[in-house]
Each structure stands twice: as structure tokens, then as C-alpha cells.
Design a protein around this motif. Structure first.
Motif, PDB file in Angstrom:
ATOM      1  N   VAL A  16      31.522  38.077  42.408  1.00 30.11           N
ATOM      2  CA  VAL A  16      30.644  38.070  41.232  1.00 30.11           C
ATOM      3  C   VAL A  16      31.149  39.109  40.233  1.00 30.11           C
ATOM      4  O   VAL A  16      31.991  39.942  40.576  1.00 30.11           O
ATOM      5  N   SER A  17      30.612  39.068  39.011  1.00 32.96           N
ATOM      6  CA  SER A  17      30.880  40.144  38.057  1.00 32.96           C
ATOM      7  C   SER A  17      29.733  40.263  37.069  1.00 32.96           C
ATOM      8  O   SER A  17      28.941  39.336  36.930  1.00 32.96           O
ATOM      9  N   GLY A  18      29.649  41.424  36.415  1.00 30.47           N
ATOM     10  CA  GLY A  18      28.666  41.611  35.362  1.00 30.47           C
ATOM     11  C   GLY A  18      27.348  42.188  35.856  1.00 30.47           C
ATOM     12  O   GLY A  18      27.120  42.340  37.053  1.00 30.47           O
ATOM     13  N   THR A  19      26.491  42.522  34.896  1.00 30.46           N
ATOM     14  CA  THR A  19      25.174  43.052  35.230  1.00 30.46           C
ATOM     15  C   THR A  19      24.095  42.185  34.582  1.00 30.46           C
ATOM     16  O   THR A  19      24.396  41.063  34.141  1.00 30.46           O
ATOM     17  N   ALA A  20      22.866  42.690  34.551  1.00 26.03           N
ATOM     18  CA  ALA A  20      21.683  41.908  34.196  1.00 26.03           C
ATOM     19  C   ALA A  20      21.868  40.881  33.078  1.00 26.03           C
ATOM     20  O   ALA A  20      21.576  39.698  33.255  1.00 26.03           O
ATOM     21  N   THR A  23      15.355  46.217  48.976  1.00 22.73           N
ATOM     22  CA  THR A  23      15.137  47.212  47.930  1.00 22.73           C
ATOM     23  C   THR A  23      16.247  47.109  46.872  1.00 22.73           C
ATOM     24  O   THR A  23      17.305  46.536  47.133  1.00 22.73           O
ATOM     25  N   THR A  24      15.981  47.695  45.706  1.00 18.45           N
ATOM     26  CA  THR A  24      16.971  47.705  44.630  1.00 18.45           C
ATOM     27  C   THR A  24      18.280  48.332  45.090  1.00 18.45           C
ATOM     28  O   THR A  24      19.356  47.782  44.840  1.00 18.45           O
ATOM     29  N   GLU A  25      18.207  49.473  45.758  1.00 17.07           N
ATOM     30  CA  GLU A  25      19.421  50.162  46.204  1.00 17.07           C
ATOM     31  C   GLU A  25      20.258  49.273  47.111  1.00 17.07           C
ATOM     32  O   GLU A  25      21.484  49.220  46.978  1.00 17.07           O
ATOM     33  N   THR A  26      19.608  48.604  48.036  1.00 17.09           N
ATOM     34  CA  THR A  26      20.341  47.717  48.944  1.00 17.09           C
ATOM     35  C   THR A  26      21.067  46.627  48.166  1.00 17.09           C
ATOM     36  O   THR A  26      22.249  46.347  48.400  1.00 17.09           O
ATOM     37  N   VAL A  27      20.370  46.021  47.195  1.00 15.08           N
ATOM     38  CA  VAL A  27      21.008  44.962  46.402  1.00 15.08           C
ATOM     39  C   VAL A  27      22.164  45.533  45.585  1.00 15.08           C
ATOM     40  O   VAL A  27      23.236  44.921  45.497  1.00 15.08           O
ATOM     41  N   ILE A  28      21.994  46.724  45.027  1.00 17.70           N
ATOM     42  CA  ILE A  28      23.084  47.344  44.254  1.00 17.70           C
ATOM     43  C   ILE A  28      24.316  47.525  45.132  1.00 17.70           C
ATOM     44  O   ILE A  28      25.441  47.200  44.736  1.00 17.70           O
ATOM     45  N   ARG A  29      24.095  48.045  46.333  1.00 16.71           N
ATOM     46  CA  ARG A  29      25.227  48.256  47.249  1.00 16.71           C
ATOM     47  C   ARG A  29      25.927  46.947  47.587  1.00 16.71           C
ATOM     48  O   ARG A  29      27.164  46.859  47.569  1.00 16.71           O
ATOM     49  N   ILE A  30      25.139  45.918  47.886  1.00 13.39           N
ATOM     50  CA  ILE A  30      25.742  44.628  48.253  1.00 13.39           C
ATOM     51  C   ILE A  30      26.493  44.031  47.052  1.00 13.39           C
ATOM     52  O   ILE A  30      27.609  43.531  47.199  1.00 13.39           O
ATOM     53  N   LYS A  34      28.774  26.544  33.440  1.00 17.29           N
ATOM     54  CA  LYS A  34      30.202  26.625  33.709  1.00 17.29           C
ATOM     55  C   LYS A  34      30.909  27.331  32.545  1.00 17.29           C
ATOM     56  O   LYS A  34      30.730  26.970  31.394  1.00 17.29           O
ATOM     57  N   GLU A  35      31.691  28.351  32.856  1.00 18.48           N
ATOM     58  CA  GLU A  35      32.499  29.026  31.842  1.00 18.48           C
ATOM     59  C   GLU A  35      33.919  29.163  32.367  1.00 18.48           C
ATOM     60  O   GLU A  35      34.188  28.806  33.513  1.00 18.48           O
ATOM     61  N   THR A  36      34.815  29.708  31.538  1.00 17.77           N
ATOM     62  CA  THR A  36      36.204  29.790  31.979  1.00 17.77           C
ATOM     63  C   THR A  36      36.362  30.684  33.212  1.00 17.77           C
ATOM     64  O   THR A  36      37.017  30.303  34.181  1.00 17.77           O
ATOM     65  N   GLN A  37      35.691  31.877  33.199  1.00 23.36           N
ATOM     66  CA  GLN A  37      35.866  32.805  34.325  1.00 23.36           C
ATOM     67  C   GLN A  37      35.106  32.380  35.577  1.00 23.36           C
ATOM     68  O   GLN A  37      35.451  32.754  36.686  1.00 23.36           O
ATOM     69  N   GLY A  38      33.995  31.638  35.372  1.00 22.83           N
ATOM     70  CA  GLY A  38      33.170  31.279  36.519  1.00 22.83           C
ATOM     71  C   GLY A  38      31.874  30.637  36.070  1.00 22.83           C
ATOM     72  O   GLY A  38      31.839  29.982  35.030  1.00 22.83           O
ATOM     73  N   ILE A  39      30.811  30.841  36.843  1.00 26.25           N
ATOM     74  CA  ILE A  39      29.527  30.227  36.532  1.00 26.25           C
ATOM     75  C   ILE A  39      28.547  31.305  36.090  1.00 26.25           C
ATOM     76  O   ILE A  39      28.215  32.199  36.868  1.00 26.25           O
ATOM     77  N   ARG A  40      28.104  31.217  34.837  1.00 28.98           N
ATOM     78  CA  ARG A  40      27.198  32.245  34.324  1.00 28.98           C
ATOM     79  C   ARG A  40      25.747  31.846  34.564  1.00 28.98           C
ATOM     80  O   ARG A  40      25.378  30.688  34.374  1.00 28.98           O
ATOM     81  N   LEU A  41      24.927  32.821  34.973  1.00 27.13           N
ATOM     82  CA  LEU A  41      23.506  32.543  35.158  1.00 27.13           C
ATOM     83  C   LEU A  41      22.798  32.674  33.820  1.00 27.13           C
ATOM     84  O   LEU A  41      23.028  33.636  33.086  1.00 27.13           O
ATOM     85  N   PRO A  42      21.933  31.700  33.504  1.00 28.57           N
ATOM     86  CA  PRO A  42      21.405  31.574  32.152  1.00 28.57           C
ATOM     87  C   PRO A  42      20.231  32.486  31.841  1.00 28.57           C
ATOM     88  O   PRO A  42      19.700  32.424  30.750  1.00 28.57           O
ATOM     89  N   MET A  43      19.791  33.300  32.798  1.00 28.37           N
ATOM     90  CA  MET A  43      18.677  34.197  32.464  1.00 28.37           C
ATOM     91  C   MET A  43      19.049  35.631  32.831  1.00 28.37           C
ATOM     92  O   MET A  43      19.917  35.864  33.660  1.00 28.37           O
ATOM     93  N   ARG A  44      18.386  36.558  32.163  1.00 26.87           N
ATOM     94  CA  ARG A  44      18.570  37.969  32.492  1.00 26.87           C
ATOM     95  C   ARG A  44      18.066  38.195  33.901  1.00 26.87           C
ATOM     96  O   ARG A  44      16.944  37.807  34.236  1.00 26.87           O
ATOM     97  N   LEU A  45      18.882  38.846  34.733  1.00 28.41           N
ATOM     98  CA  LEU A  45      18.518  39.007  36.129  1.00 28.41           C
ATOM     99  C   LEU A  45      19.001  40.362  36.610  1.00 28.41           C
ATOM    100  O   LEU A  45      20.191  40.564  36.854  1.00 28.41           O
ATOM    101  N   THR A  46      18.067  41.318  36.760  1.00 28.19           N
ATOM    102  CA  THR A  46      18.466  42.660  37.195  1.00 28.19           C
ATOM    103  C   THR A  46      18.597  42.705  38.720  1.00 28.19           C
ATOM    104  O   THR A  46      18.145  41.796  39.422  1.00 28.19           O
ATOM    105  N   ARG A  47      19.199  43.805  39.225  1.00 26.42           N
ATOM    106  CA  ARG A  47      19.293  44.001  40.669  1.00 26.42           C
ATOM    107  C   ARG A  47      17.888  44.049  41.268  1.00 26.42           C
ATOM    108  O   ARG A  47      17.657  43.571  42.382  1.00 26.42           O
TER     109      ARG A  47
END
Lengths: 249, 249
Positions: A228-232, A211-218, A188-201
Motif C-alpha cells: 500500500v502507499s499514502g495516508t488518509a 487500536t490506532t497504534e496497531t494499525v499504524i504499525r501494520i 483504478k489508477e496507474t500506480q494501483g487502486i485508489r480508495l475513493p474516500m478519506r480513510l484515517t488509520r
DNA sequence: CCTAAAACATGACTTTCGTCATGTTTTTAT
DNA sequence: ATAAAAACATGACGAAAGTCATGTTTTAGG
């Protein structure tokens, strides 16, 4: 929950083995199959456990390897994957501290590992020889019942996942994945819920059968909708409720 | 294996319950969790088992029902399904004589049934109260280990299915399904391997996460390629090897 | 801080599969 | 034996998701 600190420190690609330190004992309180043991039995078990550290590019074991050990995640995140001949792969499960490697249910009937176990970063793993573990279970019917419950739960999870893969669109599957990760492991953080591990598309794609492209688009759509916000390295869930609703609607 | 006779007789839609007859005892030899018991323990267990017959349109239990019993298929085929709000459904597993209902892993931790159990025709089911079964397991560490192995295997199967759903096309998934059914349950005949239960295109669609029309089209292709023949009441696999190859190529 | 590599992003085009419509064959039940 | 229902079949069309190409942003590691 959500014990991983994700130190982002230098990687050590050579794995080292040693006796578990004092903090192992307190971890055992959180491992479903061991917490049930009497103080006496734990003292018997502790010397059988050894601790090994692995880095991002190591393999803890590979698909097809003979199953000699029974593993528990002490620190970090481990992914359990299956691959096809043509190089595509699918991630069956992310294992967090306290989880047993049962992706590897082979440990229970002496076959080979049905999947590969790979660290998501630096991890620390406890392990024990199959035989020592089985002997312990036979002496402790309550511990055996715990294992049965644990496996039952894992089977239910697997079947829920089957249903989602069989019936839902890629965007719903991704929403379900993010909601599940947020609820299980999120911080839990102020902006929302942060995932605790590095997670790429790419990681997410492997978990939902896309596929990666499909996940990127979604993810781009989810970002525009302020879900959601942020990257890996820093992925934040802004609206868990709406994600859940989207997943099942 | 492949014990079902599929009598195609009149359906009885009212289910009747009675003491298991003599043939139950020999069935128990084939049930992984019971065959391991001593003669003495079996004598203790037998009176706890009751037998119930169900017809095609009955439910053995439904998703969400509380889990009171532990079930074993004695005769016939049972399907284990999950449904969504909008009416689509997915079949997780077909259970054959000797199988436990563990689709229903809830039996092991006291929750509700995660799926619905429905007969594919006339079936005969043995059941036992949760408590009686658990007490028996606690007294018999070897039986508990058997259950652990059984669940481990089921988990592996579920994960193999996940991989196929995540990575393969519908035609490959169908080929894999037919090959698996043929190898597990098929009855060798002169023309090929006959599947021992009625299996419509719709049933197959529910098992591979596709629509009926898609399965019909793929089956038409497989028929033209002389891989399969027949419809629901008499489905024959003409070339198991080629089906397998197609599934994984 | 700076560079190379990895991850992210987006467009154009293709394949796969679902949907809807319509007709035939097989099965069920009287 | 026969009528009704279920299952099977096929075409036309559209939506979903994969593939390939190209460019931008973020991250890792000196």
C-alpha cells in the motif's frame, strides 16, 4: 460503483432539506430495492422521497433514536457505528451511494436505531417515512423479495466479518479490509487502486477491532512491503492479490 | 421457549425422513414465518414440508453445498459454523426449535451455503423446497414482511456480536455469551438457570473466538466467583445479573 | 503561505491470550 | 462395571496487541 467525487470543498455543517432533483431518478436505477419497481410505482414513490445534505460533523441519526425513516445514500460515504460506555467505538459498515441503511435493521421492526449513522464527508441522503415504504413493499411482492435478498446478503457479509474477527490476527483483518475496499470501491489508477474516500488509520482501526497504534504499525509494514502507499487523503493499494493472499494465509 | 428435552438416548447416525406428524402443526404456531399464514395456506404448505432426523455426527448441510431447501428446527439444537483452511472453526449461531436456518441467508438469493449446519445432539428438522417456499411468500405479503423483520433482527444480533468481538476481552465475551444463553434458553432450577443443551468449553470457545484453554481458565475463575457451575452435560448459571454486569463493565 | 490541529510514526513496557506439555475428571460405549 | 475417549484443569512460556510517551509529518483553514 465508486461514484463519490469527494469534492474536498467547504463543509456545510447546517443540513438543508429539499425535493430530490432530476438526477435522483437515475440513482434509483441503482438502488436494489427500487430499481425493480414499475415506472408507475416509481412515480408514486418519488414524491415521498426527500433529500437532505449533511456535513462531516453531523449525525444522520444516533444509536437509540426512534426509527422513523428509511434511508438511502445518494452521494458520499456514511459510516455506521456502535459505541461502548467507555468511549471506544466500532464501525460496522461503510455505506456507499445506492446502499440502504440497514445497519439499522430496526427500520424493519419498528425498534430504535441500533447504531449511529455519520457522514465521512459531505453526503446527500434520500429518505422516506417507514409507513410509506412498507405500504409500497406490501403492494409489490417483487420489491419485498428484493429486500429479503438484500438483507440475506448483508447477513452473510456480517457473518463473514464475524469469522474474520473471531479467527484472524489484526494484520490479516486489516489486509482483508483493504482488499475488500479495493475490490468494491477502488478506482483504478496507474500506480494501483485508489480508495475513493478519506480513510484515517483510526477509521481502519475502528473497522477491524484494533487500536490506532496497531494499525499504524501494520500499515508501516505493508508500506515497506510495497502493498500500500499514502495516508488518509490518498490511500492507494499497490498489490491487491498479495493483500488477499496475506489475509487468508 | 427452551423446548429441548435432550433425551441422552442412543444416537441414530443414519438419518430417516418421513411426513411430519401431528405435533408439527402446533410447532408452526411458533415459527415466525409460518404462524402468520391463514389456516387455508397452512393446509397448502403442510404437504410440502418433510421432516428429517439427524444424529450428532451428521451434517444437515455443509459450507459450499448448493442451497436447495429452506430449513426449520423442530426439535433439538443446531449449530451453524464456518471453518478456515487450517482447521480452526467459529460457531456463528445456535438454532433452537422454531428457528429458521438463515445462517444460511443464501437460501434467499440462490447461492451456496455460507456455513455448515451441524446438530448438537439428536435433532428433528423440517424442510421445504426453495421454490415452494418462495411461491408461498409471493402470495403472502404479510409472510414476506415477517421474513424481512426476522432477517432484520438477525442482522442486528450479528452486529451486536461484531461489536463484542471487536471491543471486549475474552472474559467479557464469555460472560455475555452465558448471560445471553441463560436469558434466552435457560431453564429455571433451584440452584440457578440450567442451559438446556450440552455445551463443552470447546463449543463456547468457538462461539467467542478464543481457544479451549482460555475458556477453561475463565470458567475456572467464574466458578470460584460462584457465577457458574458444572461442565458440558450440566451447565448452570448461578448469578445472571453479575455475569451481565461483568460483560459490560 | 503559514499556523494550529490532526494524523502518522516509533519506542518501551504491560497485559492478554495462544501454544505446548502434562495430569485429572467426566462421559461414552461395550 | 469398566476401559477408552473426551472433556476439564493448570503451569510455563512466548507471541500478539494494548498503553503511554514523545516526536514528526500531513492537512485544514484563514
Amino acid at each position: 460503483m465508486a461514484l463519490e467525487r469527494d469534492p474536498l470543498s467547504k463543509r456545510l455543517n447546517t443540513s438543508s432539506s429539499k425535493r430530490p432533483d432530476v438526477s435522483t431518478d437515475s440513482l434509483l436505477d441503482h438502488v436494489p430495492l427500487l430499481s425493480i419497481l414499475s415506472a408507475q410505482d416509481r412515480q408514486r414513490i418519488l414524491p415521498e422521497l426527500s433529500e437532505t445534505r449533511y456535513g462531516k460533523d453531523d449525525f444522520i441519526f444516533r444509536e437509540g433514536d426512534p426509527t422513523e425513516y428509511f434511508h438511502i445514500v445518494k452521494e458520499g460515504t456514511v459510516k455506521c457505528v456502535k459505541s461502548t460506555a467507555n468511549g471506544r467505538e466500532c464501525t460496522l459498515k461503510m455505506l456507499m451511494p445506492g446502499d440502504l441503511f440497514c445497519c439499522d435493521a430496526a427500520a424493519f421492526d419498528g425498534g430504535c436505531h441500533p447504531g449511529t449513522a455519520q457522514p465521512m464527508g459531505n453526503v446527500s441522503i434520500l429518505r422516506m417515512h417507514r409507513k410509506a415504504y412498507f405500504d409500497m413493499l406490501k403492494r409489490n411482492p417483487d420489491a419485498a423479495m428484493e429486500v429479503i435478498k438484500y438483507l440475506g446478503n448483508r447477513l452473510n457479509e456480517a457473518q463473514e466479518k464475524t469469522k474474520i474477527l473471531a479467527l484472524d490476527r489484526a494484520d490479516q483483518r486489516l489486509a482483508a479490509l483493504l482488499a475488500d475496499f479495493g475490490a468494491r470501491n477502488g478506482i483504478k489508477e496507474t500506480q494501483g487502486i485508489r480508495l475513493p474516500m478519506r480513510l484515517t488509520r483510526q477509521d481502519m482501526a475502528n473497522m477491524i477491532g484494533a487500536t490506532t497504534e496497531t494499525v499504524i504499525r501494520i500499515m508501516s509494514r505493508f508500506k515497506r512491503a510495497r502493498l500500500v502507499s499514502g495516508t488518509a487523503n490518498r490511500l492507494v493499494i499497490l498489490n491487491l492479490q498479495q493483500l488477499k493472499a496475506f489475509a487468508s494465509g
